[in-house]
Design a protein around this motif. Structure first.
Motif, PDB file in Angstrom:
ATOM      1  N   MET A  63      45.199  46.115  41.993  1.00 41.73           N
ATOM      2  CA  MET A  63      44.788  44.847  41.403  1.00 41.73           C
ATOM      3  C   MET A  63      45.323  43.723  42.280  1.00 41.73           C
ATOM      4  N   VAL A  64      44.547  42.653  42.370  1.00 41.50           N
ATOM      5  CA  VAL A  64      45.001  41.425  43.017  1.00 41.50           C
ATOM      6  C   VAL A  64      44.754  40.304  42.019  1.00 41.50           C
ATOM      7  N   LEU A  65      45.818  39.726  41.515  1.00 38.56           N
ATOM      8  CA  LEU A  65      45.723  38.652  40.535  1.00 38.56           C
ATOM      9  C   LEU A  65      46.070  37.345  41.233  1.00 38.56           C
ATOM     10  N   LYS A  70      48.071  32.029  44.973  1.00 42.14           N
ATOM     11  CA  LYS A  70      48.874  33.097  45.573  1.00 42.14           C
ATOM     12  C   LYS A  70      48.475  34.443  44.977  1.00 42.14           C
ATOM     13  N   PRO A  71      48.266  35.453  45.818  1.00 41.33           N
ATOM     14  CA  PRO A  71      47.894  36.765  45.298  1.00 41.33           C
ATOM     15  C   PRO A  71      49.110  37.570  44.849  1.00 41.33           C
ATOM     16  N   ALA A  72      49.005  38.142  43.679  1.00 38.38           N
ATOM     17  CA  ALA A  72      50.006  39.102  43.193  1.00 38.38           C
ATOM     18  C   ALA A  72      49.318  40.462  43.200  1.00 38.38           C
ATOM     19  N   GLN A  73      49.805  41.373  44.039  1.00 38.71           N
ATOM     20  CA  GLN A  73      49.197  42.691  44.160  1.00 38.71           C
ATOM     21  C   GLN A  73      50.038  43.726  43.450  1.00 38.71           C
ATOM     22  N   MET A  74      49.351  44.688  42.821  1.00 38.01           N
ATOM     23  CA  MET A  74      50.050  45.800  42.180  1.00 38.01           C
ATOM     24  C   MET A  74      49.087  46.958  42.006  1.00 38.01           C
ATOM     25  N   THR A  75      49.642  48.121  41.820  1.00 41.47           N
ATOM     26  CA  THR A  75      48.820  49.299  41.541  1.00 41.47           C
ATOM     27  C   THR A  75      48.434  49.285  40.065  1.00 41.47           C
ATOM     28  N   THR A 126      37.881  34.354  36.444  1.00 42.16           N
ATOM     29  CA  THR A 126      36.814  35.290  36.770  1.00 42.16           C
ATOM     30  C   THR A 126      37.422  36.629  37.158  1.00 42.16           C
ATOM     31  N   ASP A 127      36.864  37.695  36.585  1.00 41.96           N
ATOM     32  CA  ASP A 127      37.240  39.067  36.931  1.00 41.96           C
ATOM     33  C   ASP A 127      36.228  39.616  37.921  1.00 41.96           C
ATOM     34  N   LEU A 128      36.711  40.401  38.866  1.00 43.89           N
ATOM     35  CA  LEU A 128      35.858  41.129  39.797  1.00 43.89           C
ATOM     36  C   LEU A 128      36.300  42.587  39.783  1.00 43.89           C
ATOM     37  N   PHE A 129      35.420  43.452  39.310  1.00 45.68           N
ATOM     38  CA  PHE A 129      35.713  44.885  39.237  1.00 45.68           C
ATOM     39  C   PHE A 129      34.854  45.621  40.247  1.00 45.68           C
ATOM     40  N   SER A 142      39.108  49.052  41.827  1.00 47.37           N
ATOM     41  CA  SER A 142      39.966  47.900  42.101  1.00 47.37           C
ATOM     42  C   SER A 142      39.547  46.741  41.205  1.00 47.37           C
ATOM     43  N   VAL A 143      40.495  45.826  41.018  1.00 50.33           N
ATOM     44  CA  VAL A 143      40.260  44.626  40.221  1.00 50.33           C
ATOM     45  C   VAL A 143      40.857  43.446  40.965  1.00 50.33           C
ATOM     46  N   ALA A 144      40.146  42.338  40.947  1.00 53.38           N
ATOM     47  CA  ALA A 144      40.704  41.073  41.414  1.00 53.38           C
ATOM     48  C   ALA A 144      40.338  40.041  40.360  1.00 53.38           C
ATOM     49  N   ASP A 145      41.207  39.062  40.177  1.00 49.17           N
ATOM     50  CA  ASP A 145      40.847  37.996  39.259  1.00 49.17           C
ATOM     51  C   ASP A 145      41.477  36.680  39.660  1.00 49.17           C
ATOM     52  N   THR A 146      40.901  35.633  39.115  1.00 50.60           N
ATOM     53  CA  THR A 146      41.488  34.311  39.223  1.00 50.60           C
ATOM     54  C   THR A 146      42.071  34.020  37.844  1.00 50.60           C
TER      55      THR A 146
END
Length: 154
Positions: A63-65, A70-75, A126-129, A142-146
């Motif tokens: 995931m990238v939040l 600033k991106p916070a990355q985690m599994t 916004t979520d991006l899956f 994977s997931v990214a969001d704002t």
């Protein structure tokens, strides 16, 4: 036009408009299948159940939040352990009007979201899956969001 002709035209117009709306807004069975693991993850989050959060995800996925640029990355595993801890607050994530694209065993879902804490919007964005189909089952890769606290403009 006589009264009966106007009634017929009105009802015919209403039926036509409803059928167009249903066609435009209805999701195909495949699109619903793509959304299933996302809703399962959200359900696990609301129950604070780490195993249920991880179940619809691909092992090793990330995931990238994005927060304050600033991106916070985690599994997924780290996210599930963090969110899956018992707590007194009720949490819920909701997506709206998802844009879904599918090509064979690859899918993308882009959707605005609201994250609620105790029934009130805490943040939105916004979520991006990214999803993959493995053995006939869609899984979140994977997931990214704002995320922003300024949700009044959304």
């Amino acid at each position: 036009m006589n009264r009966h002709t106007r009634k017929f035209a009105f009802f015919f117009g209403m039926i036509l408009a409803m059928s167009i709306a249903i066609h435009v807004f209805a999701q195909s069975a495949e699109e619903q299948a793509v959304l299933t693991p996302i809703h399962a993850m959200f359900e696990g989050m609301s129950k604070r159940d780490a195993a249920a959060i991880k179940a619809p995800t691909l092992p090793g996925g990330t995931m990238v939040l994005m927060r304050d640029g600033k991106p916070a990355q985690m599994t997924f595993e780290a996210f599930a352990e963090r969110v899956g801890k018992p707590g007194t607050t009720q949490i819920e994530e909701r997506i709206h009007n998802p844009l879904i694209r599918i090509d064979n065993d690859l899918a993308v879902v882009w959707a605005p979201f609201d994250f609620l804490v105790d029934g009130k919007v805490d943040h939105c964005g916004t979520d991006l899956f990214n999803l993959v189909r493995v053995d006939g089952r869609w899984m979140i890769a994977s997931v990214a969001d704002t995320g922003t606290k300024n949700c009044s403009a959304k």
